[in-house]
Write a protein that holds these residues in place. Structure first.
Motif, mmCIF file in Angstrom:
data_model
loop_
_atom_site.group_PDB
_atom_site.id
_atom_site.type_symbol
_atom_site.label_atom_id
_atom_site.label_comp_id
_atom_site.label_asym_id
_atom_site.label_seq_id
_atom_site.Cartn_x
_atom_site.Cartn_y
_atom_site.Cartn_z
ATOM 1 N N HIS A 167 0.817 -1.214 0.000
ATOM 2 C CA HIS A 167 0.000 0.000 0.000
ATOM 3 C C HIS A 167 0.853 1.268 0.000
ATOM 4 O O HIS A 167 0.378 2.341 0.362
ATOM 5 N N CYS A 168 2.127 1.127 -0.423
ATOM 6 C CA CYS A 168 2.929 2.318 -0.702
ATOM 7 C C CYS A 168 2.252 3.102 -1.830
ATOM 8 O O CYS A 168 1.509 2.544 -2.642
ATOM 9 N N CYS A 169 2.514 4.392 -1.902
ATOM 10 C CA CYS A 169 1.854 5.219 -2.908
ATOM 11 C C CYS A 169 2.147 4.749 -4.321
ATOM 12 O O CYS A 169 1.277 4.804 -5.202
ATOM 13 N N HIS A 170 3.350 4.248 -4.576
ATOM 14 C CA HIS A 170 3.672 3.747 -5.916
ATOM 15 C C HIS A 170 2.728 2.612 -6.297
ATOM 16 O O HIS A 170 2.194 2.584 -7.415
ATOM 17 N N SER A 171 2.521 1.680 -5.380
ATOM 18 C CA SER A 171 1.618 0.564 -5.649
ATOM 19 C C SER A 171 0.178 1.045 -5.775
ATOM 20 O O SER A 171 -0.575 0.576 -6.640
ATOM 21 N N ALA A 176 -4.472 1.941 -9.331
ATOM 22 C CA ALA A 176 -5.518 2.861 -9.787
ATOM 23 C C ALA A 176 -5.427 3.095 -11.290
ATOM 24 O O ALA A 176 -6.447 3.104 -11.993
ATOM 25 N N LEU A 177 -4.199 3.292 -11.796
ATOM 26 C CA LEU A 177 -4.032 3.538 -13.221
ATOM 27 C C LEU A 177 -4.391 2.295 -14.032
ATOM 28 O O LEU A 177 -5.045 2.397 -15.080
ATOM 29 N N ALA A 178 -3.992 1.128 -13.564
ATOM 30 C CA ALA A 178 -4.316 -0.115 -14.261
ATOM 31 C C ALA A 178 -5.823 -0.314 -14.341
ATOM 32 O O ALA A 178 -6.364 -0.708 -15.389
ATOM 33 N N VAL A 188 1.347 -0.848 -16.911
ATOM 34 C CA VAL A 188 1.197 0.592 -16.676
ATOM 35 C C VAL A 188 2.167 1.119 -15.635
ATOM 36 O O VAL A 188 2.365 2.343 -15.544
ATOM 37 N N GLU A 189 2.799 0.249 -14.856
ATOM 38 C CA GLU A 189 3.664 0.706 -13.761
ATOM 39 C C GLU A 189 4.734 1.700 -14.212
ATOM 40 O O GLU A 189 4.991 2.692 -13.501
ATOM 41 N N PRO A 190 5.379 1.510 -15.397
ATOM 42 C CA PRO A 190 6.400 2.499 -15.795
ATOM 43 C C PRO A 190 5.858 3.911 -15.994
ATOM 44 O O PRO A 190 6.639 4.873 -15.996
#
Length: 286
Positions: A167-171, A176-178, A188-190
């Motif tokens: 639940h880090c902001c990156h994850s 959310a974007l995915a 989408v992670e990159p």
């Protein structure tokens, strides 16, 4: 704790070298400035068209058409948010925190703009109101809304703690974007990138130059308001550090939701046009 340094002998002119006056890397005298008075006048008679609640330790996406406003609002308690922005037409165009920092400084407030990455380099959004503008810089060199941190991420968490935390902001931003794009998370992670740390109070220690955080001064009712210069896709994570007074990523910190409100004005600001992409020819000649 100070960093270890090699034992070296100071040169005789050490103090003279230290006293050399600094030079601003990017003088902004010629940088086109937004007409904040015109932007604020455009709010008269505006209409709230949608809102998105971002749950604690999670993220949500939202869209804002060019010429509209959006606010990030504290609604229940002190809470930091990590903001990503993309062009709604092309997620390859995204917020460039490094260039924004170079043009406007380490912390943003009213009148500052969020710039997109190369080769686009144009304003994506303009900050039109900041209820925390009163904070300024404190005795530790801390201020709010920074573009010096990255975002809490599970890779650094794993490196420093040996544990996995999802639940880090990156994850949060990746999920959310995915979900919004209907694409796999690893695809989408990159596109997830360095953030505007909304409401976060940060700075650098004067002795070791380390990035620090302290309890955010944000309270329910505070907000940071933006004008969308282009069609935007945004994602906001309610950081698992809560107000970031003790830990950066934690299931123990008190966390609260954040609210994103989107407003449509009756008419765009007087004289405003959506900015084109940067005009450099891209020849990169010898």
């Amino acid at each position: 704790m100070k960093r270890a340094r090699n034992e070296v002998t100071e040169p005789q002119d050490a103090e003279a070298r230290r006293r050399i006056r600094p030079v601003i890397c990017y003088p902004v005298d010629t940088l086109p400035r937004p007409d904040i008075a015109a932007y604020r006048a455009a709010r008269e008679g505006w209409k709230k068209v949608s809102e998105v609640v971002v749950p604690p330790r999670d993220a949500r996406c939202f869209q804002v058409p060019a010429g509209s406003f959006f606010r990030i609002v504290s609604i229940e308690g002190p809470q930091v948010g990590d903001l990503n922005l993309w062009s709604a037409q092309d997620i390859g165009e995204r917020f460039f925190s490094g260039k924004t920092r170079a043009l406007h400084g380490t912390h943003l407030s009213t009148g500052d703009q969020l710039w997109s990455n190369l080769p686009h380099l144009r304003p994506m959004a303009t900050i039109t109101h900041d209820t925390l503008d009163w904070y300024g810089f404190d005795e530790y060199g801390g201020s709010v809304h920074d573009v010096i941190g990255t975002r809490c991420d599970p890779y650094t968490h794993k490196l420093l703690s040996g544990h996995e935390y999802h639940h880090c902001c990156h994850s949060n931003l990746t999920r959310a974007l995915a979900q919004r794009l209907g694409r796999p998370k690893e695809e989408v992670e990159p596109a997830v990138h360095d953030v505007l740390n909304v409401f976060m109070c940060t700075g650098f220690t004067r002795d070791t130059g380390q990035y620090f955080m302290k309890a955010s001064p944000v309270r329910p009712g505070d907000y940071l308001e933006f004008f969308a210069e282009i069609d935007l896709l945004g994602a906001l994570s309610a950081c698992p550090g809560g107000d970031c007074s003790t830990e950066h990523s934690s299931d123990l910190a008190a966390c609260h939701p954040l609210l994103v409100e989107i407003y449509r004005p009756k008419a765009p600001p007087l004289g405003w046009t959506s900015p084109p992409r940067n005009g450099y020819s891209r020849r990169h000649e010898d």
